[in-house]
Motif scaffolding. Structure first.
Motif, PDB file in Angstrom:
ATOM      1  N   LEU A  46       0.813  -1.207   0.000  1.00 19.32           N
ATOM      2  CA  LEU A  46       0.000   0.000   0.000  1.00 19.32           C
ATOM      3  C   LEU A  46       0.852   1.264   0.000  1.00 19.32           C
ATOM      4  O   LEU A  46       1.970   1.271   0.510  1.00 19.32           O
ATOM      5  CB  LEU A  46      -0.893   0.051   1.246  1.00 19.32           C
ATOM      6  N   GLY A  65      -3.215   5.049   1.079  1.00 23.28           N
ATOM      7  CA  GLY A  65      -3.823   3.751   1.322  1.00 23.28           C
ATOM      8  C   GLY A  65      -4.143   2.981   0.047  1.00 23.28           C
ATOM      9  O   GLY A  65      -4.711   1.904   0.101  1.00 23.28           O
ATOM     10  N   GLU A  66      -3.789   3.541  -1.105  1.00 24.52           N
ATOM     11  CA  GLU A  66      -4.039   2.865  -2.380  1.00 24.52           C
ATOM     12  C   GLU A  66      -3.081   1.693  -2.555  1.00 24.52           C
ATOM     13  O   GLU A  66      -1.962   1.711  -2.058  1.00 24.52           O
ATOM     14  CB  GLU A  66      -3.847   3.839  -3.543  1.00 24.52           C
ATOM     15  N   ILE A  67      -3.540   0.680  -3.281  1.00 25.39           N
ATOM     16  CA  ILE A  67      -2.696  -0.476  -3.576  1.00 25.39           C
ATOM     17  C   ILE A  67      -1.671  -0.078  -4.623  1.00 25.39           C
ATOM     18  O   ILE A  67      -2.016   0.366  -5.721  1.00 25.39           O
ATOM     19  CB  ILE A  67      -3.536  -1.664  -4.077  1.00 25.39           C
TER      20      ILE A  67
END
Length: 81
Positions: A29, A34-36
């Motif tokens: 992440l 918090g994005e992959i």
């Protein structure tokens, strides 16, 4: 494993359970958003990414809803008999 179960929480259910399969999906992440950032194959993780070592499945009592490892239900059934 094939053995009798008994719920350690409600102490009466010996017949109704849900088996919950656990499938790990290793990801990386972005710390700020918090994005992959990256998704890995189970056997192709980076050096500092520990592989999932937990149980393949858990058991849920279908009467009271408690979720535990299978061995907890088995051991309580053995204790009750």
């Amino acid at each position: 494993m094939q053995a009798p179960y008994c719920c350690p929480n409600c102490k009466t259910n010996k017949t109704r359970f849900n088996r919950i399969d656990q499938v790990a999906h290793p990801i990386k992440l972005n710390a700020q958003t918090g994005e992959i950032v990256e998704s890995y194959e189970a056997n192709q993780v980076e050096a500092f990414h520990m592989k999932y070592q937990g149980p393949d499945y858990k058991i849920q009592c279908a009467a009271c809803g408690v979720i535990e490892d299978e061995k907890t239900f088995i051991q309580f059934a053995q204790y009750q008999s």
